[in-house]
Write a protein that holds these residues in place. Structure first.
Motif, PDB file in Angstrom:
ATOM      1  N   GLU A   1       5.272 -29.240 -30.349  1.00 35.26           N
ATOM      2  CA  GLU A   1       6.645 -29.290 -30.857  1.00 35.26           C
ATOM      3  C   GLU A   1       6.777 -30.156 -32.112  1.00 35.26           C
ATOM      4  N   ASP A   2       5.976 -31.209 -32.187  1.00 30.26           N
ATOM      5  CA  ASP A   2       6.093 -32.145 -33.311  1.00 30.26           C
ATOM      6  C   ASP A   2       4.709 -32.669 -33.683  1.00 30.26           C
TER       7      ASP A   2
ATOM      8  N   GLU B   1       3.420 -33.698 -36.421  1.00 26.95           N
ATOM      9  CA  GLU B   1       3.309 -34.808 -37.383  1.00 26.95           C
ATOM     10  C   GLU B   1       3.739 -36.144 -36.798  1.00 26.95           C
ATOM     11  N   GLU B   2       4.770 -36.163 -35.967  1.00 27.65           N
ATOM     12  CA  GLU B   2       5.233 -37.400 -35.337  1.00 27.65           C
ATOM     13  C   GLU B   2       4.604 -37.595 -33.963  1.00 27.65           C
TER      14      GLU B   2
ATOM     15  N   GLU C   1       3.912 -37.758 -29.859  1.00 28.48           N
ATOM     16  CA  GLU C   1       4.563 -38.542 -28.818  1.00 28.48           C
ATOM     17  C   GLU C   1       3.669 -39.724 -28.466  1.00 28.48           C
TER      18      GLU C   1
END
Length: 108
Positions: free
Chosen positions: A38-39, A41-42, A44
């Motif tokens: 889902e993300d 680059e950032e 979890e």
């Protein structure tokens, strides 16, 4: 509160490592982030210590959490210790006191 993002070591799947001092909780903290679908680059925080009062009592404890994943500057322990020292004597505000009671008060 202080927060430092460290340069990650290559080849371990980690995209970010963070370390710092949390005055309200009186603990150092360490986070290691890995990418997610889902993300990417950032990511979890798959490792996150220092979320309980006094959990990581000194800079070295926090550094041990991230050192396998990130490059740790020689001066980081001293910087973190100084961050803690400048908060000595700072009291929680009314909102922080109420929040801590809600989060950390013993349940009967």
């Amino acid at each position: 509160m202080s927060r430092y993002e460290l340069k990650t070591k290559p080849g371990n799947g980690v995209i970010k490592a963070v370390i710092g001092w949390d005055r309200p909780l009186q603990t150092f903290f360490a986070q290691v982030f890995t990418p997610t679908d889902e993300d990417p680059e950032e990511g979890e925080a798959t490792i996150w210590l220092g979320t309980e009062p006094g959990e990581l009592p000194n800079p070295e404890a926090a550094i041990r959490v991230v050192e396998a994943y990130a490059e740790v500057p020689e001066t980081l322990a001293a910087t973190l210790a100084a961050d803690r020292l400048v908060t000595i004597g700072v009291q929680d505000g009314a909102h922080q006191v109420r929040a801590k009671l809600g989060l950390f008060a013993p349940r009967s």
